[in-house]
Design an enzyme around this catalytic site. Sequence first.
Site, short mmCIF file in Angstrom:
data_model
loop_
_atom_site.label_atom_id
_atom_site.label_comp_id
_atom_site.label_asym_id
_atom_site.label_seq_id
_atom_site.Cartn_x
_atom_site.Cartn_y
_atom_site.Cartn_z
N CYS A 29 47.92 41.36 46.26
CA CYS A 29 48.29 40.04 45.71
C CYS A 29 48.01 38.92 46.71
O CYS A 29 48.72 37.92 46.76
CB CYS A 29 49.75 40.02 45.26
SG CYS A 29 50.04 40.97 43.76
N GLN A 82 59.38 40.12 52.51
CA GLN A 82 59.05 41.08 53.56
C GLN A 82 59.89 40.90 54.82
O GLN A 82 59.68 41.61 55.81
CB GLN A 82 57.56 40.96 53.92
CG GLN A 82 56.60 41.23 52.78
CD GLN A 82 56.65 42.67 52.29
OE1 GLN A 82 57.10 43.57 52.99
NE2 GLN A 82 56.19 42.89 51.07
N ASP A 99 59.56 32.48 51.26
CA ASP A 99 59.41 33.77 50.61
C ASP A 99 59.88 34.83 51.61
O ASP A 99 59.19 35.13 52.59
CB ASP A 99 57.94 33.99 50.22
CG ASP A 99 57.67 35.38 49.66
OD1 ASP A 99 58.60 36.22 49.63
OD2 ASP A 99 56.51 35.65 49.28
N HIS A 149 51.40 35.37 49.09
CA HIS A 149 51.36 36.23 47.92
C HIS A 149 51.08 35.36 46.71
O HIS A 149 51.44 34.19 46.67
CB HIS A 149 52.72 36.93 47.78
CG HIS A 149 52.80 38.00 46.75
ND1 HIS A 149 52.91 37.72 45.40
CD2 HIS A 149 52.80 39.35 46.86
CE1 HIS A 149 52.98 38.86 44.73
NE2 HIS A 149 52.91 39.86 45.58
#
Length: 420
Positions: free
Chosen positions: A374, A208, A205, A128
């Site tokens: 993104c 998700q 990250d 992203h």
Amino acid sequence: MTAIKENILAAKVRSDFPILQQEVNGKPLIYLDSAATSQKPQAVLDTLRHYYNHDNANVHRGAHTLSVRATEAYEAARDKVAKFVNAQYREEIIFTRNATEAINLVAYSWALTNLKPGDEIISTVMEHHSNFVPWQIMAAKTGAVIKYVGLTENEEFDLEQYKTLLSERTKLVAVVHVSNTLGCINPVETIISLAHEVGAKVLIDGCQSVPHKSIDVQKIDCDWLVASGHKMCAPTGIGFLYGKRSLLEEMPPFMGGGEMISEVFFEGFTTGELPHKFEAGTPAIAEAIALGAAVDYLSAVGMDNIRAYEEELTAYLFKKLATIPNLKIYGPKPTAEGKGRAALASFNVEGIHASDLSTLLDHEGIAIRSGHHCTQPLHRLFNASGSARASLYFYNTREEIDVFIKVLKETIDFFNSVME
């Protein structure tokens, strides 16, 4: 709550989400955009209202009853998040506006202090933008070099290439756990272990993954993990950074101001203790408390139950999409049981623009995402300006997938007839 294995149970959960009980353009809303933002259960909405109706006051600064109640609820939310990801210490949870701010916190605090010319950052082509741009800024400021892990033939993380990129020059690995475009689930435990062997730190990250499966930061041994509340049934404007306590204690403040200090003098200041050192200014109090309510809600449903049900939906979605000709899905295929990837499908249909698909689907009350999600660098690799994306959560049903597929086929047929 028992395992969510049947649509009737999913329908029961759906009743907790007021926004889903509406029509859009005269049709029942079918919301297939949870990878962008999730919907909020009534329990979270009630928590927001209760705070403003009963406890509205600034935290940590007052001895009066409202301030005490607000502070207790705010710090209780930190405890809930810490337990949710199995942090060793509550002080390892830093509240931020979102995952983007959490990544920038690590970039401007740790990376700007520790990186030097010739040091290397390893990222991936699937990141992203929030996990691209901060590191590009840091590379420009420090002279560090960024290297990107590519994809295998199955459009997954290329672990073998990653191994060749690691060296004693590697200081940071910044990688997404689950791709918001490809849906692939990256082998973070292996990625982290290999990085630690060369002395590198790892930021994950988890935007998700945290909303969809059980995450144990101690087990995977990441140095930092970020997540956004709005993707996990909480309000917008709240996210969190998990960081190992020893690292956070060494890192300088990200921003200066109130809350993050111990004492201030004309000559300078001393920082407060963790976690307050990184929470300058009045925080998003109501939103943090509501994040705690969202964690309560997800925990009651059961993260293993959510993952198991989403796997069923994934298998069903991909089975149905496979019946549509000239449709390309990005990322790896799931197993017959829906395992091996997230409950989302980014796709393009030959000859039809993704935004045209999403616009006509919206006319039928179906909300999907279109654009680059993104992930512009990734789409450029695919020679695509963007893609359509249908993303599922535990409040979706097979019946909704059936309607989506039916309308998608009708929409494709309409465009094909126009172009003939």
